[in-house]
Design a protein around this motif. Structure first.
Motif, short mmCIF file in Angstrom:
data_model
loop_
_atom_site.label_atom_id
_atom_site.label_comp_id
_atom_site.label_asym_id
_atom_site.label_seq_id
_atom_site.Cartn_x
_atom_site.Cartn_y
_atom_site.Cartn_z
N LEU A 78 0.82 -1.20 0.00
CA LEU A 78 0.00 0.00 0.00
C LEU A 78 0.86 1.26 0.00
O LEU A 78 0.53 2.25 -0.67
N ALA A 79 1.97 1.24 0.76
CA ALA A 79 2.86 2.40 0.76
C ALA A 79 3.43 2.64 -0.64
O ALA A 79 3.59 3.79 -1.08
N TRP A 80 3.72 1.56 -1.35
CA TRP A 80 4.22 1.69 -2.72
C TRP A 80 3.12 2.17 -3.67
O TRP A 80 3.35 3.08 -4.49
N LEU A 81 1.92 1.62 -3.55
CA LEU A 81 0.81 2.02 -4.42
C LEU A 81 0.48 3.50 -4.25
O LEU A 81 0.14 4.19 -5.22
N LEU A 82 0.57 4.00 -3.03
CA LEU A 82 0.20 5.39 -2.77
C LEU A 82 1.24 6.38 -3.27
O LEU A 82 1.03 7.59 -3.17
N THR A 83 2.36 5.88 -3.82
CA THR A 83 3.32 6.79 -4.46
C THR A 83 2.99 7.00 -5.92
O THR A 83 3.64 7.83 -6.58
N TRP A 84 2.03 6.25 -6.47
CA TRP A 84 1.66 6.42 -7.87
C TRP A 84 1.09 7.82 -8.08
O TRP A 84 0.44 8.40 -7.21
N ASP A 85 1.29 8.34 -9.28
CA ASP A 85 0.86 9.71 -9.58
C ASP A 85 -0.64 9.91 -9.41
O ASP A 85 -1.08 11.01 -9.06
N VAL A 86 -1.42 8.86 -9.64
CA VAL A 86 -2.87 9.01 -9.54
C VAL A 86 -3.32 9.34 -8.12
O VAL A 86 -4.38 9.95 -7.91
N PHE A 87 -2.50 8.98 -7.14
CA PHE A 87 -2.86 9.25 -5.74
C PHE A 87 -2.14 10.48 -5.17
O PHE A 87 -2.26 10.74 -3.97
N VAL A 88 -1.42 11.20 -5.99
CA VAL A 88 -0.67 12.37 -5.52
C VAL A 88 -1.30 13.63 -6.09
O VAL A 88 -1.59 13.71 -7.29
N ASP A 89 -1.53 14.61 -5.23
CA ASP A 89 -2.02 15.91 -5.66
C ASP A 89 -0.85 16.68 -6.27
O ASP A 89 0.09 17.06 -5.57
N GLN A 90 -0.90 16.89 -7.59
CA GLN A 90 0.24 17.51 -8.28
C GLN A 90 0.47 18.95 -7.84
O GLN A 90 1.60 19.46 -7.93
N ALA A 91 -0.57 19.61 -7.33
CA ALA A 91 -0.43 21.01 -6.92
C ALA A 91 0.36 21.14 -5.61
O ALA A 91 1.17 22.05 -5.45
N THR A 92 0.13 20.22 -4.67
CA THR A 92 0.76 20.32 -3.36
C THR A 92 1.86 19.30 -3.15
O THR A 92 2.68 19.44 -2.25
N GLY A 93 1.86 18.23 -3.95
CA GLY A 93 2.84 17.16 -3.76
C GLY A 93 2.46 16.19 -2.66
O GLY A 93 3.19 15.24 -2.39
N GLN A 94 1.31 16.41 -2.00
CA GLN A 94 0.84 15.52 -0.94
C GLN A 94 -0.14 14.51 -1.52
O GLN A 94 -0.56 14.59 -2.67
N LEU A 95 -0.51 13.54 -0.67
CA LEU A 95 -1.51 12.56 -1.10
C LEU A 95 -2.82 13.25 -1.44
O LEU A 95 -3.24 14.19 -0.76
N HIS A 96 -3.46 12.76 -2.49
CA HIS A 96 -4.82 13.21 -2.81
C HIS A 96 -5.76 12.35 -1.96
O HIS A 96 -6.18 11.27 -2.37
N ILE A 97 -6.08 12.84 -0.77
CA ILE A 97 -6.77 12.03 0.23
C ILE A 97 -8.11 11.52 -0.27
O ILE A 97 -8.50 10.37 0.00
N GLN A 98 -8.83 12.35 -1.02
CA GLN A 98 -10.14 11.93 -1.50
C GLN A 98 -10.03 10.69 -2.39
O GLN A 98 -10.79 9.72 -2.23
N ARG A 99 -9.09 10.69 -3.33
CA ARG A 99 -8.94 9.52 -4.20
C ARG A 99 -8.49 8.30 -3.42
O ARG A 99 -8.94 7.17 -3.69
#
Length: 540
Positions: free
Chosen positions: A173-194
């Motif tokens: 899961l830690a690896w999956l959450l580094t995928w671009d689809v789960f990262v907010d490109q504006a802030t660089g943090q996780l896109h929590i909603q997705r």
């Protein structure tokens, strides 16, 4: 009921049991169930990556470190404090009830998503994560019990494999959450909603798979109880025939698949189920029948003592309290460490504390934990004694104390700390359930291990509040290290701002080891020596 199932368990599993029996052999069902349980564990440890969410909670919702520990504590309450009740449900109605409970509370991540969208307070988020913890606990414990009961004679591997898959889940899961689809490109943090919406869907699928895999325990219990019932009926018929020689034994005598009180329909024996074909063996069975039922719940599981009697005897055992205290002292601080890894790295010397570093350290921790769980399971099966289990727990105590001492000293080697504490974590959560299964048996393992897992919940909450107060007093909100601009004063004497809590945690870990030593010296060693002496006398 005469098939050994409670009314609720019978209703929840009736159709699936019939479908499995029509399609697969008993061996195929057993291995399929074991494999599906491992898959469930492999996708279930979403709570282990909680520290990846905390930067978004702090930045997006303005939560403090105390708020983070309130949410973490609620999650751990659901994860551990519900287990005594869940364990009793599993022992009384089968693991399938836990799979159903997990499915019912699976919308926890959906609630967390709505709370984040509404920017609500930490107490609403705590409710969401309590449901998440309860659902995770239900699914994982269901899988663990299924594996332990399918292969009761291989306690080490049947416990360590699901526990290892659960540990590996955090890495995946830690690896999956580094995928671009789960990262907010504006802030660089996780896109929590997705992330939360994706976990909602994943969790629903996992719970459905878990429900199917757990049915095998009910199926095997039905086979054992039906066989015992038929044997008892055959004995009564034989006694009646001896009393009245003119009376013949009833037709179908001794056949497991015969209809009657054992069930409303003819049911094939375990060796007669092969891709829709059914045969009814004689009472004597044969080598094929014996091989087919090897590893199923054996007749020893059907004890004349009730579950309540066994559990009360367990509660009266003084060594139970020592194990409870040991888990409180060891697992509580370890759970705190992984839940607060983000804030620890943000203040540790030489660490940036950004999300990539947090994700990397979560992965390192998970890999070390998983490798340890696998190796500990193999070792415990090879050594196969209470003495070896206790020695491996002592190794976990030493590693835990060493890891917390490194953190307190302000080491710059975050990877080394993650490896040491990950190894300790894996050893604790593999060898303690093995110790419980060895000392008190697998018959009430759901209730016993469920009760013990209340200790990490209470420990993590109490130690977590202590950590949060120390953090806010000496490190500052937002992760500003002591001594920085606008930061509160550091600890007396200067140095790393989290020195005091982790020094305390190292001492607490040693106290946990002393509890295990007391249990071994006063209770388990005399029992093992007495059993070995009786075995020697029997051989003579």
């Amino acid at each position: 009921m005469k098939n050994g199932l409670s009314r609720l368990e019978n209703v929840l599993t009736r159709h699936m049991r019939a479908a499995l029996q029509r399609t697969f052999t008993a061996d195929q069902i057993r291995y399929l169930s074991f494999g599906m349980s491992l898959v469930t564990c492999l996708l279930d440890a979403n709570v282990s990556v909680f520290s990846l969410y905390t930067p978004a909670f702090i930045a997006g919702l303005n939560y403090t470190q105390v708020s983070i520990n309130i949410i973490s504590g609620a999650m751990l309450l659901g994860l551990y404090l519900t287990l005594p009740l869940l364990g009793y449900f599993a022992d009384a109605h089968g693991p399938v009830l836990l799979a159903l409970i997990g499915l019912l509370v699976s919308p926890g991540y959906f609630l967390a998503w709505k709370v984040y969208e509404a920017r609500a307070g930490e107490w609403w988020m705590a409710v969401a994560f309590f449901l998440i913890g309860t659902g995770t606990s239900s699914a994982y414990f269901c899988s663990l019990l299924t594996c332990a009961r399918v292969f009761p004679d291989r306690k080490g591997l049947s416990i360590s494999l699901p526990v290892s898959c659960y540990g590996l889940s955090a890495f995946l899961l830690a690896w999956l959450l580094t995928w671009d689809v789960f990262v907010d490109q504006a802030t660089g943090q996780l896109h929590i909603q997705r992330v939360f919406l994706s976990l909602t869907a994943l969790y629903a699928v996992v719970c459905a798979v878990n429900w199917v895999s757990s049915v095998v325990v009910s199926l095997e219990k039905e086979i054992v109880f039906s066989r015992l019932f038929e044997e008892e009926r055959a004995e009564r018929a034989e006694r009646a025939a001896q009393a009245d020689p003119q009376t013949d034994a009833p037709a179908g005598y001794g056949a497991v698949g015969s209809s009657g009180a054992g069930g409303p329909r003819p049911r094939p024996a375990a060796d007669g189920v092969a891709h829709g074909t059914t045969t009814t063996p004689s009472a004597g069975g044969g080598p094929a029948a014996a091989d087919e039922e090897a590893g199923l719940l054996d007749a020893g599981v059907v004890d004349t003592a009730t579950h309540g009697d066994r559990f009360r005897a367990f509660l009266r055992d003084p060594s139970m309290r020592l194990v409870l205290a040991a888990l409180f002292c060891l697992a509580g601080p370890l759970e705190l460490y992984i839940s607060n890894l983000g804030s620890i790295l943000k203040n540790a010397p030489g660490s940036s504390g950004d999300e990539r570093q947090i994700s990397t350290q979560v992965a390192v921790f998970a890999v070390a934990s998983t490798a340890t769980r696998l190796s500990m399971g193999v070792l415990s099966d090879v050594l196969n004694s209470c003495r070896s289990t206790v020695r491996l727990i002592f190794a976990a105590v030493a590693l835990t104390a060493a890891g917390f001492t490194l953190v307190a000293a302000g080491t710059r080697h975050a990877g080394l700390v993650s490896i040491v504490l990950g190894t300790a974590y894996g050893t604790v959560f593999t060898m303690f359930p093995t110790l419980v299964a060895t000392v008190w048996g697998v018959e009430i393992f759901g209730s016993t291990w469920g009760l013990f897992l209340a200790a990490p919940a209470v420990g993590s909450i109490l130690f977590g509040l202590f950590y949060a107060l120390e953090y806010d007093s000496h490190c500052g909100a937002g992760g500003v290290a002591a001594g920085g601009s606008g930061a509160p004063p550091g600890p007396p004497g200067g140095g790393f701002c989290l020195r005091t809590p982790f020094a305390v945690f190292a001492v607490v870990a040693v106290a946990g080891g002393l509890c295990v030593q007391a249990g071994w010296h006063c209770y388990w060693r005399p029992q093992q020596e007495e059993a070995e002496e009786q075995q020697k006398r029997g051989c003579r």
